[in-house]
Design an enzyme around this catalytic site. Sequence first.
Site, PDB file in Angstrom:
ATOM      1  N   GLN A 249      -4.865   3.687  18.310  1.00 16.59           N
ATOM      2  CA  GLN A 249      -5.954   3.516  17.341  1.00 16.59           C
ATOM      3  C   GLN A 249      -6.840   2.360  17.784  1.00 16.59           C
ATOM      4  O   GLN A 249      -6.286   1.300  18.081  1.00 16.59           O
ATOM      5  CB  GLN A 249      -5.382   3.262  15.944  1.00 16.59           C
ATOM      6  CG  GLN A 249      -4.724   4.504  15.378  1.00 16.59           C
ATOM      7  CD  GLN A 249      -4.167   4.316  13.973  1.00 16.59           C
ATOM      8  OE1 GLN A 249      -3.568   5.227  13.436  1.00 16.59           O
ATOM      9  NE2 GLN A 249      -4.330   3.166  13.365  1.00 16.59           N
TER      10      GLN A 249
ATOM     11  N   HIS B  82      -7.458   5.985  10.003  1.00 17.48           N
ATOM     12  CA  HIS B  82      -6.315   5.368   9.306  1.00 17.48           C
ATOM     13  C   HIS B  82      -6.805   4.600   8.065  1.00 17.48           C
ATOM     14  O   HIS B  82      -7.154   3.425   8.137  1.00 17.48           O
ATOM     15  CB  HIS B  82      -5.590   4.427  10.280  1.00 17.48           C
ATOM     16  CG  HIS B  82      -4.246   3.998   9.821  1.00 17.48           C
ATOM     17  ND1 HIS B  82      -3.299   3.491  10.665  1.00 17.48           N
ATOM     18  CD2 HIS B  82      -3.671   3.996   8.609  1.00 17.48           C
ATOM     19  CE1 HIS B  82      -2.212   3.195   9.994  1.00 17.48           C
ATOM     20  NE2 HIS B  82      -2.420   3.486   8.726  1.00 17.48           N
TER      21      HIS B  82
ATOM     22  N   ARG C 164       3.156   7.445  11.259  1.00 19.66           N
ATOM     23  CA  ARG C 164       2.607   6.940  12.518  1.00 19.66           C
ATOM     24  C   ARG C 164       2.362   8.114  13.462  1.00 19.66           C
ATOM     25  O   ARG C 164       3.192   9.037  13.551  1.00 19.66           O
ATOM     26  CB  ARG C 164       3.560   5.947  13.192  1.00 19.66           C
ATOM     27  CG  ARG C 164       3.590   4.559  12.567  1.00 19.66           C
ATOM     28  CD  ARG C 164       2.230   3.845  12.657  1.00 19.66           C
ATOM     29  NE  ARG C 164       2.228   2.544  12.004  1.00 19.66           N
ATOM     30  CZ  ARG C 164       1.760   2.295  10.775  1.00 19.66           C
ATOM     31  NH1 ARG C 164       1.255   3.267  10.033  1.00 19.66           N
ATOM     32  NH2 ARG C 164       1.770   1.076  10.288  1.00 19.66           N
TER      33      ARG C 164
ATOM     34  N   ASN D 207       0.816  -1.222   0.000  1.00 22.30           N
ATOM     35  CA  ASN D 207       0.000   0.000   0.000  1.00 22.30           C
ATOM     36  C   ASN D 207       0.849   1.272   0.000  1.00 22.30           C
ATOM     37  O   ASN D 207       0.331   2.353   0.261  1.00 22.30           O
ATOM     38  CB  ASN D 207      -1.005  -0.013   1.170  1.00 22.30           C
ATOM     39  CG  ASN D 207      -0.318  -0.223   2.508  1.00 22.30           C
ATOM     40  OD1 ASN D 207       0.898  -0.096   2.611  1.00 22.30           O
ATOM     41  ND2 ASN D 207      -1.094  -0.548   3.523  1.00 22.30           N
TER      42      ASN D 207
HETATM   43  P1  NDP Z   1      10.246   1.831   3.494  1.00 22.99           P
HETATM   44  O1  NDP Z   1      10.873   0.796   4.362  1.00 22.99           O
HETATM   45  O2  NDP Z   1      10.305   1.681   2.028  1.00 22.99           O
HETATM   46  O3  NDP Z   1      10.836   3.259   3.822  1.00 22.99           O
HETATM   47  C1  NDP Z   1      11.106   3.689   5.094  1.00 22.99           C
HETATM   48  C2  NDP Z   1      12.177   4.754   5.000  1.00 22.99           C
HETATM   49  O4  NDP Z   1      12.310   5.365   6.288  1.00 22.99           O
HETATM   50  C3  NDP Z   1      13.539   4.209   4.628  1.00 22.99           C
HETATM   51  O5  NDP Z   1      14.021   4.972   3.539  1.00 22.99           O
HETATM   52  C4  NDP Z   1      14.342   4.458   5.889  1.00 22.99           C
HETATM   53  O6  NDP Z   1      15.639   4.885   5.630  1.00 22.99           O
HETATM   54  C5  NDP Z   1      13.667   5.659   6.460  1.00 22.99           C
HETATM   55  N1  NDP Z   1      14.000   5.874   7.869  1.00 22.99           N
HETATM   56  C6  NDP Z   1      13.980   4.976   8.883  1.00 22.99           C
HETATM   57  N2  NDP Z   1      14.359   5.577  10.021  1.00 22.99           N
HETATM   58  C7  NDP Z   1      14.624   6.867   9.718  1.00 22.99           C
HETATM   59  C8  NDP Z   1      15.064   7.965  10.483  1.00 22.99           C
HETATM   60  N3  NDP Z   1      15.319   7.839  11.786  1.00 22.99           N
HETATM   61  N4  NDP Z   1      15.220   9.145   9.855  1.00 22.99           N
HETATM   62  C9  NDP Z   1      14.989   9.269   8.535  1.00 22.99           C
HETATM   63  N5  NDP Z   1      14.578   8.249   7.749  1.00 22.99           N
HETATM   64  C10 NDP Z   1      14.382   7.059   8.347  1.00 22.99           C
HETATM   65  O7  NDP Z   1       8.726   1.907   3.988  1.00 22.99           O
HETATM   66  P2  NDP Z   1       7.474   2.605   3.300  1.00 22.99           P
HETATM   67  O8  NDP Z   1       7.908   3.858   2.657  1.00 22.99           O
HETATM   68  O9  NDP Z   1       6.698   1.637   2.499  1.00 22.99           O
HETATM   69  O10 NDP Z   1       6.606   2.909   4.610  1.00 22.99           O
HETATM   70  C11 NDP Z   1       7.090   3.823   5.591  1.00 22.99           C
HETATM   71  C12 NDP Z   1       6.149   3.849   6.784  1.00 22.99           C
HETATM   72  O11 NDP Z   1       4.909   4.414   6.405  1.00 22.99           O
HETATM   73  C13 NDP Z   1       5.768   2.483   7.355  1.00 22.99           C
HETATM   74  O12 NDP Z   1       6.753   1.981   8.225  1.00 22.99           O
HETATM   75  C14 NDP Z   1       4.496   2.797   8.067  1.00 22.99           C
HETATM   76  O13 NDP Z   1       4.755   3.256   9.381  1.00 22.99           O
HETATM   77  C15 NDP Z   1       3.886   3.913   7.255  1.00 22.99           C
HETATM   78  N6  NDP Z   1       2.769   3.430   6.441  1.00 22.99           N
HETATM   79  C16 NDP Z   1       1.530   3.989   6.642  1.00 22.99           C
HETATM   80  C17 NDP Z   1       0.448   3.518   5.956  1.00 22.99           C
HETATM   81  C18 NDP Z   1      -0.902   4.125   6.140  1.00 22.99           C
HETATM   82  O14 NDP Z   1      -1.911   3.509   5.808  1.00 22.99           O
HETATM   83  N7  NDP Z   1      -0.985   5.342   6.644  1.00 22.99           N
HETATM   84  C19 NDP Z   1       0.537   2.381   5.026  1.00 22.99           C
HETATM   85  C20 NDP Z   1       1.904   1.965   4.791  1.00 22.99           C
HETATM   86  C21 NDP Z   1       2.953   2.445   5.522  1.00 22.99           C
HETATM   87  P3  NDP Z   1      16.886   3.943   5.346  1.00 22.99           P
HETATM   88  O15 NDP Z   1      16.312   2.672   4.893  1.00 22.99           O
HETATM   89  O16 NDP Z   1      17.565   4.751   4.320  1.00 22.99           O
HETATM   90  O17 NDP Z   1      17.597   3.827   6.631  1.00 22.99           O
END
Ligand code: NDP
Length: 398
Positions: A313, A332, A284, A146
Site C-alpha cells: 500500500q 484502505h 490484510r 477501529n
Molecule cells: P483481535 O486481536 O481482536 O482479533 C484477531 C483474531 O484473529 C483473534 O481472535 C485471533 O485468535 C485470530 N487469529 C489469529 N491468528 C489466527 C489464525 N491463524 N487462524 C484463525 N484465527 C486467527 O483483532 P481485531 O479483530 O481488532 O483486528 C483483526 C485484524 O484486522 C487486525 O490485525 C488487522 O490486520 C485488521 N484490521 C483492519 C483494519 C482496516 O482498516 N481494514 C482496521 C483494524 C484492523 P486467537 O486470539 O483466538 O488466537
Amino acid sequence: MKVLCILYDDPKDGMPKSYPLNELPKIDKYPDGMTLPSPKGRDFNPGELLGCVSGELGLRKFLEDNGHEFFVTSDKDGEGCEADKHLVDADIVISQPFFPYYLTKEKIDKAPKLKLAITAGIGSDHVDLQAAMDNKIDVVEVTYCNSRSVAEHIVMMILSMVRDYHTQYSIVKAGGWDIADAVKRSYDVEGMHIGTVAAGRIGLDALRKLKPFDVNLHYFDRHKLPDSIETELHLTFHDSVESMVKVCDVVTINCPLHPETENLFDKELISKMKRGAYIINTARGKICNREAIAEALSIGQLSGYAGDVWFPQPAPNNHIWRSMPHQGMTPHTSGTSLSAQTRYADGVREILECFFDGKVIRDEYLIVSDGNLAGTGAHSYSKGSATKGSEEAADFKK
Ligand code: NDP
C-alpha cells in the site's frame, strides 16, 4: 526526543473548511467493557480530519510544548524518501496501516535510537515484528479503536457484493435504467451461510451485526468462543478453515497478518470453497494470494471479492485487483473514518503520555514489549516477519 510520523496525503483540494456533521456520537466503552482511549489532553475537535499530513494526529502542540521534535511526512517509499532520512535518528515512529511505513529489518538496522513503533490504528504487520523483538523496539497499537468501524464496512461490503450494488450504481451514474442488467447478478443475503476467519474484536462484531439478516453464521478461530456467545448467535464452530469455507456462501477474513496467515487463501484453499462464493477481506491483502483471487473471479469459482486491504500500500497502478472482474475494492479506508480517527489520535496521545511519563502502557495496546510478543500481540500474532515485498509500494504513481 525525535518523533517521526508517516501519514497519508491531504485531500487534493486542501483541508476541509467544514464537515458534514457538527459532532460525533458519544461512546464511552467498547462492547467488552474496555474504555476508550483517555489521554490527559486533546488539541483537536473530534470529527476533524487527523490522519493526513496536515491533520498531524493533533499531536504537534503536545509534542512541541514538551520539548520534542516532530516530523510528519507522506514521503515513505523508495530510495532517499523523507521518512528514511529522518528514521536514522528517530526515537519514536508513528505510522498508520492505511498508508504504512514498512519498517523492514533493513530499516530497523539503520535506526539505532528507535525505541517505540506506534501503529495509529490496528494491525502492526507493516513492522518486521521479529526484527523489533531482536532489537528491543516496543510495538504498540490502539487496540479496538477501529474494530467496530471495520465491522460496519464488512456488512456494507457483503450486502453490496451479494446484491451487486456497484453495477446498479454505475448504471444510474451513466444515465441508464437497465434493470435486467442491474439485477442479473443480484441476490438476497437472507438464508446464506456466512463465515468469519477469526472471531476476535472485528470478527465477532461482524457476526453480531449480521445476525438480524437471518443468515446462518459460522466461524473458525484458534480459540473457541464462550458457549453463551455461540448460543446467542447460533454459531457453527469449525476447527479448520477448510471445513468452514466449503459450506459458506460468503467468507469474511478477520485475522491479523502473521507468518501463519500469510497466503492462507491460495489457489488450493480457494478451490475448496463453495463454487460462486464471495470473499470479503478487510484484514490484510497478503492473506490472499493476489493472482489466485483474480483467476478465481475470472472462472466463476468466486462471484465477488471486496475489501480495503492490499499489498503493498499504496497498491501499484497495475495491481491486478484494480482491474479484475467483480471486485468491490476500496482503498484502505474502513478503519480511518473520521469517527475512528478521533479514537486512534486519542490513543496515540495516551500511549505517548505514558511513554514520556514512564508509566505502563495498557496491556491491550502491546504487540511487542521488551523483546517478546506481549499483550494483544501474544494472543493474536506469531513470531516472524510479514513485510517482505513491501518495496513495491514505491511503484505507485500518484
Ligand atoms: P483481535 O486481536 O481482536 O482479533 C484477531 C483474531 O484473529 C483473534 O481472535 C485471533 O485468535 C485470530 N487469529 C489469529 N491468528 C489466527 C489464525 N491463524 N487462524 C484463525 N484465527 C486467527 O483483532 P481485531 O479483530 O481488532 O483486528 C483483526 C485484524 O484486522 C487486525 O490485525 C488487522 O490486520 C485488521 N484490521 C483492519 C483494519 C482496516 O482498516 N481494514 C482496521 C483494524 C484492523 P486467537 O486470539 O483466538 O488466537
